[in-house]
Write a protein that holds these residues in place. Structure first.
Motif, PDB file in Angstrom:
ATOM      1  N   THR A  95       0.826  -1.216   0.000  1.00 14.00           N
ATOM      2  CA  THR A  95       0.000   0.000   0.000  1.00 14.00           C
ATOM      3  C   THR A  95       0.854   1.257   0.000  1.00 14.00           C
ATOM      4  OG1 THR A  95      -0.158  -0.015   2.431  1.00 14.00           O
ATOM      5  CG2 THR A  95      -1.882  -1.171   1.216  1.00 14.00           C
ATOM      6  N   TRP A  96       2.126   1.139   0.364  1.00  6.35           N
ATOM      7  CA  TRP A  96       3.004   2.310   0.365  1.00  6.35           C
ATOM      8  C   TRP A  96       3.277   2.817  -1.049  1.00  6.35           C
ATOM      9  CZ3 TRP A  96       7.554   0.951   4.245  1.00  6.35           C
ATOM     10  CH2 TRP A  96       6.993   0.619   5.488  1.00  6.35           C
ATOM     11  N   TYR A  97       3.096   1.931  -2.029  1.00  5.38           N
ATOM     12  CA  TYR A  97       3.480   2.266  -3.407  1.00  5.38           C
ATOM     13  C   TYR A  97       2.282   2.263  -4.361  1.00  5.38           C
ATOM     14  CZ  TYR A  97       7.720   0.757  -1.030  1.00  5.38           C
ATOM     15  OH  TYR A  97       8.731   0.607  -0.113  1.00  5.38           O
ATOM     16  N   MET A  98       1.105   2.467  -3.812  1.00  4.34           N
ATOM     17  CA  MET A  98      -0.100   2.444  -4.643  1.00  4.34           C
ATOM     18  C   MET A  98      -0.079   3.503  -5.733  1.00  4.34           C
ATOM     19  SD  MET A  98      -3.171   1.588  -1.961  1.00  4.34           S
ATOM     20  CE  MET A  98      -4.413   1.853  -3.231  1.00  4.34           C
ATOM     21  N   TRP A 102      -2.855   3.027   5.946  1.00  3.83           N
ATOM     22  CA  TRP A 102      -2.012   2.986   4.751  1.00  3.83           C
ATOM     23  C   TRP A 102      -2.848   2.787   3.492  1.00  3.83           C
ATOM     24  CZ3 TRP A 102       1.868  -0.951   7.269  1.00  3.83           C
ATOM     25  CH2 TRP A 102       2.687  -0.254   8.179  1.00  3.83           C
ATOM     26  N   GLY A 115      -3.022   5.434   0.472  1.00  6.44           N
ATOM     27  CA  GLY A 115      -2.658   4.998  -0.869  1.00  6.44           C
ATOM     28  C   GLY A 115      -3.778   5.204  -1.866  1.00  6.44           C
ATOM     29  N   SER A 153      -4.407   8.331  -4.159  1.00  9.53           N
ATOM     30  CA  SER A 153      -3.744   8.504  -5.453  1.00  9.53           C
ATOM     31  C   SER A 153      -4.702   8.336  -6.622  1.00  9.53           C
ATOM     32  CB  SER A 153      -2.582   7.508  -5.584  1.00  9.53           C
ATOM     33  OG  SER A 153      -1.574   7.775  -4.640  1.00  9.53           O
ATOM     34  N   ILE A 202       2.610   8.502   3.190  1.00 14.41           N
ATOM     35  CA  ILE A 202       3.047   7.292   3.865  1.00 14.41           C
ATOM     36  C   ILE A 202       4.158   7.586   4.872  1.00 14.41           C
ATOM     37  CG2 ILE A 202       4.255   5.102   3.569  1.00 14.41           C
ATOM     38  CD1 ILE A 202       1.279   4.986   3.007  1.00 14.41           C
TER      39      ILE A 202
END
Length: 270
Positions: free
Chosen positions: A87-90, A167, A171, A174, A184
């Protein structure tokens, strides 16, 4: 219904197995994280010990109870990192159109996204958390009965769901912002400040905020007070169950928010 549940369960096992196999492809990387990453948590706890030695207590909490709380916080953090680090990189996934693959498959997009990757490096967070927590249990002479162990497990599960829900919500922003940046780093810092220290060190207004508005205080502070008998409760139910209930509610709402955001997904087209 039963067939659907069995299907998703089997897929979850398959995704997990593939994640483990993928993670073990680079064992040196995993071992280096396990050796190095715990240092930050050990140093963090050492800092708390230094403060207690200098000032006697922190928000009315002694060194022993703080060790218990700190270890509990790192445990829930470690499990959350293992399960929800994707979820940090959604934002990157959304911008690059990587959800296209999920949409084409005959199953829930959110399910695929959450189970596509199991972060083994999160084990490096669990190790210091478990060490400090066991040390805290010994210091406060915590009774390791079956009932108390279950309450700790329930607390950790609830804390993991609260962390994961925050998180996932951040995310999912976005979908609207079309940006890979979505708070985040801020939430990680916030979790550290709220869950690794007693909420009582903050002004009353902040305590109310993290109790009723953004209920991060339920990850460790209130369950620890209940488990260690550090204050009377006005709620006629164990705080561990409240933490679990809040975690389930927040995670459900975050899933709904994700699905609403998916309606705005624009794929990889120009």
């Amino acid at each position: 219904m039963g067939r659907t549940i069995r299907y998703y369960f089997s897929m979850a096992i398959t995704f997990t197995r593939l994640s483990v196999q993928s993670g073990l492809e680079y064992p040196i990387n995993l071992i280096s994280w396990i050796l190095v990453n715990p240092i930050q948590f050990i140093l963090g706890f050492a800092t708390i010990k230094f403060v207690i030695e200098q000032f006697g207590s922190l928000g009315g909490w002694g060194y022993e109870s703080l060790a218990f709380l700190y270890g509990l916080a790192v445990l829930s953090h470690g499990f959350a990192v293992i399960l929800f680090i994707q979820t940090w990189y959604m934002g990157r996934h959304i911008i690059h159109g990587e959800y296209d693959t999920f949409i084409l498959r005959p199953m829930s997009v959110l399910f695929q996204f959450l189970f596509q990757y199991l972060n083994l490096i999160g084990i490096s967070d669990l190790i210091p958390g478990l060490i400090v927590f066991i040390y805290g249990c010994m210091k406060v002479q915590f009774t390791c009965s079956i009932a108390n162990i279950l309450l700790v497990i329930i607390t950790v599960i609830g804390g993991v769901l609260i962390r994961g829900s925050v998180w996932l919500f951040c995310g999912s922003l976005s979908f609207w912002t079309q940006s890979p940046t979505h708070f985040i780093d801020f939430t990680l810092e916030l979790f550290d400040r709220v869950t690794m220290y007693p909420l009582s060190i903050y002004p009353r207004a902040i305590q109310v905020f993290f109790t009723f508005i953004l209920p991060l205080g339920w990850i460790t502070f209130y369950p620890t007070k209940d488990l260690l008998g550090l204050g009377g409760s006005v709620i006629p139910i164990n705080m561990a169950f409240v933490t679990l209930g809040i975690g389930v509610l927040m995670f459900t709402l975050s899933c709904v928010f994700f699905n609403i955001g998916m309606r705005r997904y624009e794929s990889a087209g120009s």
